[in-house]
Design an enzyme around this catalytic site. Sequence first.
Site, PDB file in Angstrom:
ATOM      1  N   THR A  29      28.952  33.729 -20.705  1.00  0.00           N
ATOM      2  CA  THR A  29      29.456  33.747 -19.320  1.00  0.00           C
ATOM      3  C   THR A  29      29.270  35.126 -18.685  1.00  0.00           C
ATOM      4  O   THR A  29      28.998  35.226 -17.484  1.00  0.00           O
ATOM      5  CB  THR A  29      30.943  33.342 -19.229  1.00  0.00           C
ATOM      6  OG1 THR A  29      31.695  34.143 -20.143  1.00  0.00           O
ATOM      7  CG2 THR A  29      31.156  31.878 -19.551  1.00  0.00           C
ATOM      8  N   ASP A 107      20.794  28.761 -25.066  1.00  0.00           N
ATOM      9  CA  ASP A 107      20.133  29.654 -24.103  1.00  0.00           C
ATOM     10  C   ASP A 107      19.219  30.706 -24.726  1.00  0.00           C
ATOM     11  O   ASP A 107      18.529  31.446 -24.007  1.00  0.00           O
ATOM     12  CB  ASP A 107      21.186  30.343 -23.215  1.00  0.00           C
ATOM     13  CG  ASP A 107      22.272  31.063 -24.028  1.00  0.00           C
ATOM     14  OD1 ASP A 107      21.960  31.589 -25.120  1.00  0.00           O
ATOM     15  OD2 ASP A 107      23.422  31.095 -23.564  1.00  0.00           O
ATOM     16  N   HIS A 122      23.083  23.388 -31.659  1.00  0.00           N
ATOM     17  CA  HIS A 122      22.755  22.414 -30.609  1.00  0.00           C
ATOM     18  C   HIS A 122      21.336  22.581 -30.067  1.00  0.00           C
ATOM     19  O   HIS A 122      21.020  22.081 -28.994  1.00  0.00           O
ATOM     20  CB  HIS A 122      23.792  22.505 -29.473  1.00  0.00           C
ATOM     21  CG  HIS A 122      25.159  22.067 -29.900  1.00  0.00           C
ATOM     22  ND1 HIS A 122      26.315  22.404 -29.228  1.00  0.00           N
ATOM     23  CD2 HIS A 122      25.559  21.294 -30.947  1.00  0.00           C
ATOM     24  CE1 HIS A 122      27.358  21.862 -29.854  1.00  0.00           C
ATOM     25  NE2 HIS A 122      26.929  21.200 -30.895  1.00  0.00           N
ATOM     26  N   CYS A 151       3.842  13.542 -22.347  1.00  0.00           N
ATOM     27  CA  CYS A 151       2.865  13.948 -23.357  1.00  0.00           C
ATOM     28  C   CYS A 151       1.556  13.204 -23.107  1.00  0.00           C
ATOM     29  O   CYS A 151       1.547  12.156 -22.443  1.00  0.00           O
ATOM     30  CB  CYS A 151       3.441  13.569 -24.718  1.00  0.00           C
ATOM     31  SG  CYS A 151       2.394  13.918 -26.124  1.00  0.00           S
ATOM     32  N   SER A 192      35.780  26.782 -26.940  1.00  0.00           N
ATOM     33  CA  SER A 192      37.063  26.085 -26.822  1.00  0.00           C
ATOM     34  C   SER A 192      37.402  25.330 -28.109  1.00  0.00           C
ATOM     35  O   SER A 192      38.493  24.816 -28.254  1.00  0.00           O
ATOM     36  CB  SER A 192      37.018  25.100 -25.652  1.00  0.00           C
ATOM     37  OG  SER A 192      36.045  24.109 -25.901  1.00  0.00           O
TER      38      SER A 192
HETATM   39  P1  OAD Z   1      33.532  25.493 -23.619  1.00  0.00           P
HETATM   40  O1  OAD Z   1      33.206  25.587 -22.171  1.00  0.00           O
HETATM   41  O2  OAD Z   1      34.189  24.262 -24.097  1.00  0.00           O
HETATM   42  O3  OAD Z   1      34.452  26.713 -24.032  1.00  0.00           O
HETATM   43  C1  OAD Z   1      34.147  28.031 -23.678  1.00  0.00           C
HETATM   44  C2  OAD Z   1      35.347  28.881 -24.014  1.00  0.00           C
HETATM   45  O4  OAD Z   1      34.969  30.232 -23.793  1.00  0.00           O
HETATM   46  C3  OAD Z   1      36.575  28.609 -23.160  1.00  0.00           C
HETATM   47  O5  OAD Z   1      37.683  28.401 -24.014  1.00  0.00           O
HETATM   48  C4  OAD Z   1      36.736  29.877 -22.314  1.00  0.00           C
HETATM   49  O6  OAD Z   1      38.100  30.243 -22.148  1.00  0.00           O
HETATM   50  C5  OAD Z   1      36.023  30.899 -23.158  1.00  0.00           C
HETATM   51  N1  OAD Z   1      35.400  32.002 -22.414  1.00  0.00           N
HETATM   52  C6  OAD Z   1      34.719  31.968 -21.240  1.00  0.00           C
HETATM   53  N2  OAD Z   1      34.237  33.170 -20.923  1.00  0.00           N
HETATM   54  C7  OAD Z   1      34.627  34.016 -21.928  1.00  0.00           C
HETATM   55  C8  OAD Z   1      34.453  35.403 -22.182  1.00  0.00           C
HETATM   56  N3  OAD Z   1      33.772  36.193 -21.354  1.00  0.00           N
HETATM   57  N4  OAD Z   1      34.982  35.906 -23.328  1.00  0.00           N
HETATM   58  C9  OAD Z   1      35.691  35.134 -24.179  1.00  0.00           C
HETATM   59  N5  OAD Z   1      35.897  33.823 -23.975  1.00  0.00           N
HETATM   60  C10 OAD Z   1      35.361  33.262 -22.875  1.00  0.00           C
HETATM   61  O7  OAD Z   1      32.173  25.779 -24.418  1.00  0.00           O
HETATM   62  P2  OAD Z   1      31.821  25.478 -25.957  1.00  0.00           P
HETATM   63  O8  OAD Z   1      33.021  25.605 -26.812  1.00  0.00           O
HETATM   64  O9  OAD Z   1      30.626  26.271 -26.300  1.00  0.00           O
HETATM   65  O10 OAD Z   1      27.549  20.828 -26.336  1.00  0.00           O
HETATM   66  O11 OAD Z   1      31.414  23.968 -25.850  1.00  0.00           O
HETATM   67  C11 OAD Z   1      30.905  23.345 -26.978  1.00  0.00           C
HETATM   68  C12 OAD Z   1      29.857  22.351 -26.612  1.00  0.00           C
HETATM   69  O12 OAD Z   1      30.315  21.502 -25.545  1.00  0.00           O
HETATM   70  C13 OAD Z   1      28.596  22.936 -26.041  1.00  0.00           C
HETATM   71  O13 OAD Z   1      27.717  23.419 -27.016  1.00  0.00           O
HETATM   72  C14 OAD Z   1      27.994  21.757 -25.350  1.00  0.00           C
HETATM   73  C15 OAD Z   1      29.224  21.251 -24.651  1.00  0.00           C
HETATM   74  O14 OAD Z   1      29.216  19.937 -24.340  1.00  0.00           O
HETATM   75  C16 OAD Z   1      26.481  20.068 -26.109  1.00  0.00           C
HETATM   76  O15 OAD Z   1      25.840  20.120 -25.074  1.00  0.00           O
HETATM   77  C17 OAD Z   1      26.117  19.157 -27.241  1.00  0.00           C
END
Ligand code: OAD
Length: 241
Positions: A29, A107, A122, A151, A192
Amino acid sequence: MDIAGIRKLNDWVQASDNIVFFGGAGVSTESGIPDFRSVDGLYHQQWKYPPEEILSHSFFERDPAEYYRFHREKLVIDGVEPNRAHRKLAELEEKGKLRAVITQNIDGLHQAAGSKKVLELHGSILRAYCSRCRRPYSQEVINHGEGVPRCSCGGVIRPDIVLYEEPLDQDIMEEAVRYIRNAEILIIGGTSLNVYPAAGLIRYYRGQKLVLVNLSETPYDSYADLVIHEKIGEVFSRIAV
Ligand code: OAD
């Protein structure tokens, strides 16, 4: 700023050569990529279908044109650069302190920062292949082309990411389990911890130094030995290498 928490994390990091990092969207982020579940995240924006549905295997098969519209508008963000968290992790690896980065992100920013051992649970938006004959393609056709990329065999070219309803790569999962099981320090950040099976990896950790660095609370806060609710780039910029 949680100075005491950061000091403790720094002390632990200085004394270890067996750190493993496990992260998610919150790591990127601060590079300008929105996460999924924060109030301004991807899942809170108005779109014809919920993003979880568009990012699913059945949706991709049913309506690849709409998938690609979403993909190019929301998943592809040009000009992003690694931030302080990505860079510190790469430096810790270079110094022989960090063994692996395990990420749910697609990314490629850890590699862009110089990390070598990156386990992408992922997949990556920077790779593509034909869904029929599996021939590999460059990221250009999926990320910057128009319409549905095809393709020469006629199959639809797809990003090398794990869509909802699809299994994770078993070899990568097993390698991630091995790193976590053997880690002295497991730092979990910017996730999260809501999405399984990735979130379930935590249960394989057997050490006494489980660190959570996340802006908001997670379901695993009470399991951790140290919880820091701050921005991960800020926290990591205060860790010495
Ligand atoms: P989430 O969006 O669920 O969680 C991101 C977490 O990062 C949140 O709890 C925020 O509070 C926290 N956050 C945001 N900015 C931050 C910062 N600068 N420092 C510390 N914490 C911060 O994202 P993921 O847990 O990655 O899957 O989600 C998991 C999966 O859900 C992803 O890989 C994707 C999604 O659906 C697929 O696409 C299969």
